[in-house]
Write an enzyme that holds these catalytic residues in place. Structure first.
Site, mmCIF file in Angstrom:
data_model
loop_
_atom_site.group_PDB
_atom_site.id
_atom_site.type_symbol
_atom_site.label_atom_id
_atom_site.label_comp_id
_atom_site.label_asym_id
_atom_site.label_seq_id
_atom_site.Cartn_x
_atom_site.Cartn_y
_atom_site.Cartn_z
ATOM 1 N N CYS A 355 0.840 -1.195 0.000
ATOM 2 C CA CYS A 355 0.000 0.000 0.000
ATOM 3 C C CYS A 355 0.876 1.247 0.000
ATOM 4 O O CYS A 355 1.446 1.616 1.041
ATOM 5 C CB CYS A 355 -0.927 -0.002 1.218
ATOM 6 S SG CYS A 355 -1.955 1.475 1.355
ATOM 7 N N CYS A 358 -0.405 4.068 2.326
ATOM 8 C CA CYS A 358 -0.084 3.887 3.745
ATOM 9 C C CYS A 358 1.392 4.140 4.023
ATOM 10 O O CYS A 358 1.751 4.848 4.965
ATOM 11 C CB CYS A 358 -0.437 2.457 4.183
ATOM 12 S SG CYS A 358 -2.153 1.990 3.903
ATOM 13 N N ASP A 359 2.265 3.544 3.224
ATOM 14 C CA ASP A 359 3.695 3.493 3.560
ATOM 15 C C ASP A 359 4.583 4.376 2.692
ATOM 16 O O ASP A 359 5.760 4.564 3.010
ATOM 17 C CB ASP A 359 4.189 2.041 3.451
ATOM 18 C CG ASP A 359 3.408 1.103 4.352
ATOM 19 O OD1 ASP A 359 2.911 1.571 5.390
ATOM 20 O OD2 ASP A 359 3.289 -0.086 4.023
#
Length: 531
Positions: A355, A358-359
């Site tokens: 993701c 997200c990261d």
């Protein structure tokens, strides 16, 4: 000082010990040569207890003798309490607040009971042995007896599997420093930290089973049948949110989850895009959601739905019981497809990600590889480029499968593509350092340095139950719905990643709330169903 029976506390203790049927042998190990002051304290302690009750029988040992070695005692002062009945060792002297620990465990042993709740016993029965529990305490800590007694009860209940040591940091500073136990109580099981501070009994046993501190305890149910208005299958963000909204709308609701609570969020190292929480570990966010949901709705963890049968009401059969319900919400999620190459699992969360939203911000100014050739992969690559990551796309074919406008955007951003290449290994020890690529035509391999690998080779929606029910799926294999979370089968609803869409935590929670409100509206306007 010899206790007097005029003291009401002493009188009450005498009455309690008079009622227990068994004596409690206690071996006390002292070293009068090296530690005369500790020996004096131990002798005073034994005299005080003996003045209260003859049911506690002391055996005094000087130095580390054969009995000490047999019982695993390698330091003084120390106690072995009823060693023939349980593996309980106390390193130090149970003075001050810890006198409560000693008295309570002695009463349990004298009565031949462990005092565990039914829920704790269920968990303990599942824990294989042997397990060595160490609880670090101090005589001035009012919270320590609670935690120590959880571990002592475990040793009494499972003497063949549980070895419990209570360690007073005043007498055992070397052990405290070795374990970093600078605050008490602090609990370890087989060298793993399972508790900092006092825990509720069931939470202690949940932590013991997991081998790590747990924040949430979910009571288990023995019910063979559960009757409810709504069954939610899946305890990810969509399912948990739906449970809260459904219950607040007046629906009796149950949530069933076969895997980890929270779904993919629970395995996300850091979430940085959830409103109100600028940076939070995924597991922490899950714990917050679960704790909130439990205020409204019961959760049935580690339970898989095997079949859903139509009827009035619907019957949901799981690996443990049957649910009878007026409606079912499928929030079963979607799994990221994996490459299944060496290094992928080992380096997950340490450079391997599924993701970029997200990261991705963690790799600003660094190098990253995106694996894939569809819409998701190109979108991930574009997102990483826009936030300042030096990104390269790796695709196993000679052309992308993504939509034309995405391909044009990729070209406009001058993102390099390694064509006809596939990742066959992810390199790195503590974190990702690169990948090994293989040419799909020649099989020639090469290494490419990288700080991260974002895998975007698609998703597999969890549609097993949907297919059993004959629900309509969209062209990508996700469960189709009418925009208000109703599926093609009346009474069955859908929310979250299994329905496709952006696959973000906030969109999942939004869909869960929308589904619950739709269900409440539908069930309120429908005729009541007897169940």
């Amino acid at each position: 000082m010899t206790p007097t029976s005029a003291d009401p506390t002493i009188r009450q203790l005498q009455e309690l010990f008079d009622r227990v049927p068994h004596t409690i042998p206690v071996h006390v190990f002292v070293d009068p040569v090296r530690s005369p002051e500790n020996t004096r304290l131990a002798d005073d302690f034994m005299a005080t207890v003996t003045g209260i009750t003859p049911k506690i029988v002391f055996h005094r040992h000087e130095g580390i003798d054969d009995t000490a070695r047999r019982l695993g005692i390698d330091r003084t002062p120390a106690l072995a309490i009823a060693p023939e009945r349980a593996h309980i060792r106390y390193f130090g002297l149970p003075l001050g607040e810890e006198s409560r620990t000693f008295i309570e465990v002695a009463l349990l042993l004298g009565a031949g009971k462990d005092g565990l709740s039914a829920q704790s016993r269920k968990i303990l029965d599942r824990i294989p042995g042997p397990k060595r529990i160490r609880v670090f305490v101090s005589l001035t800590c009012p919270y320590c007896p609670q935690q120590a007694l959880h571990a002592l009860r475990a040793a009494i209940a499972a003497p063949d599997r549980i070895h419990t040591e209570i360690i007073d940091i005043q007498w055992n500073q070397d052990l405290a420093e070795r374990y970093g136990a600078y605050s008490v109580p602090q609990t370890y099981a087989d060298e793993a930290l399972i508790g900092q501070g006092a825990q509720a009994e069931e939470l202690f046993f949940a932590s013991l089973e997991a081998g790590a501190p747990q924040q949430i305890f979910i009571p288990e149910s023995d019910a063979e049948e559960v009757r409810t208005d709504l069954v939610i299958v899946g305890a990810g963000p969509a399912g948990l949110t739906a449970g809260i909204y459904a219950a607040r709308s007046g629906l009796t609701t149950a949530i069933i989850e076969r895997g980890p609570l929270g779904g993919q969020v629970a395995t996300t190292p850091v979430v940085e895009n959830y409103p109100g929480l600028s940076r939070v570990p995924g597991k922490t966010l899950v714990d917050i959601m679960v704790a909130h949901a439990l205020e409204y709705v019961p959760i049935f963890p580690h339970e898989e739905v095997l079949a859903i049968a139509a009827g009035s009401p619907w019957t949901v059969r799981t690996t443990r019981r049957r649910f009878f319900t007026r409606a079912v919400l499928l929030a079963t999620g979607a799994r990221y497809r994996r490459l299944d190459v060496p290094g992928e699992t080992r380096l997950a969360g340490r450079g391997v990600s599924y993701c970029s939203t997200c990261d991705g911000p963690l790799y600003q100014g660094k190098r990253a590889i995106v694996v894939g050739g569809g819409n998701s992969a190109v979108t991930e690559a574009l997102h990483l480029k826009h936030i300042g990551v030096d990104v390269t796309l790796v695709h196993r074919r000679d052309r992308l499968r993504a939509h034309d406008h995405l391909v044009r955007a990729l070209e406009h951003e001058a993102i390099p593509v390694r064509w006809n290449s596939q990742v066959v290994e992810i390199l790195g020890q503590e974190k990702v350092t690169g990948v090994v690529l293989a040419d799909t035509g020649t099989n020639a391999t090469s290494q490419v340095a990288s700080d991260a690998v974002f895998i975007a080779v698609g998703y597999d929606p969890e549609t097993t139950l949907a297919r059993q029910l004959g629900l309509r799926l969209d062209d990508n294999g996700f469960i189709a719905h009418d925009g208000a979370q109703r599926t093609s089968l009346p009474g069955i609803y859908v929310a979250g990643d299994v329905a496709g869409g952006f696959r973000q935590i906030v969109t999942a929670t939004g869909a869960g709330a929308a589904a619950a409100l739709t269900i409440a509206q539908d069930l309120t306007t429908a005729m009541p169903t007897e169940h």
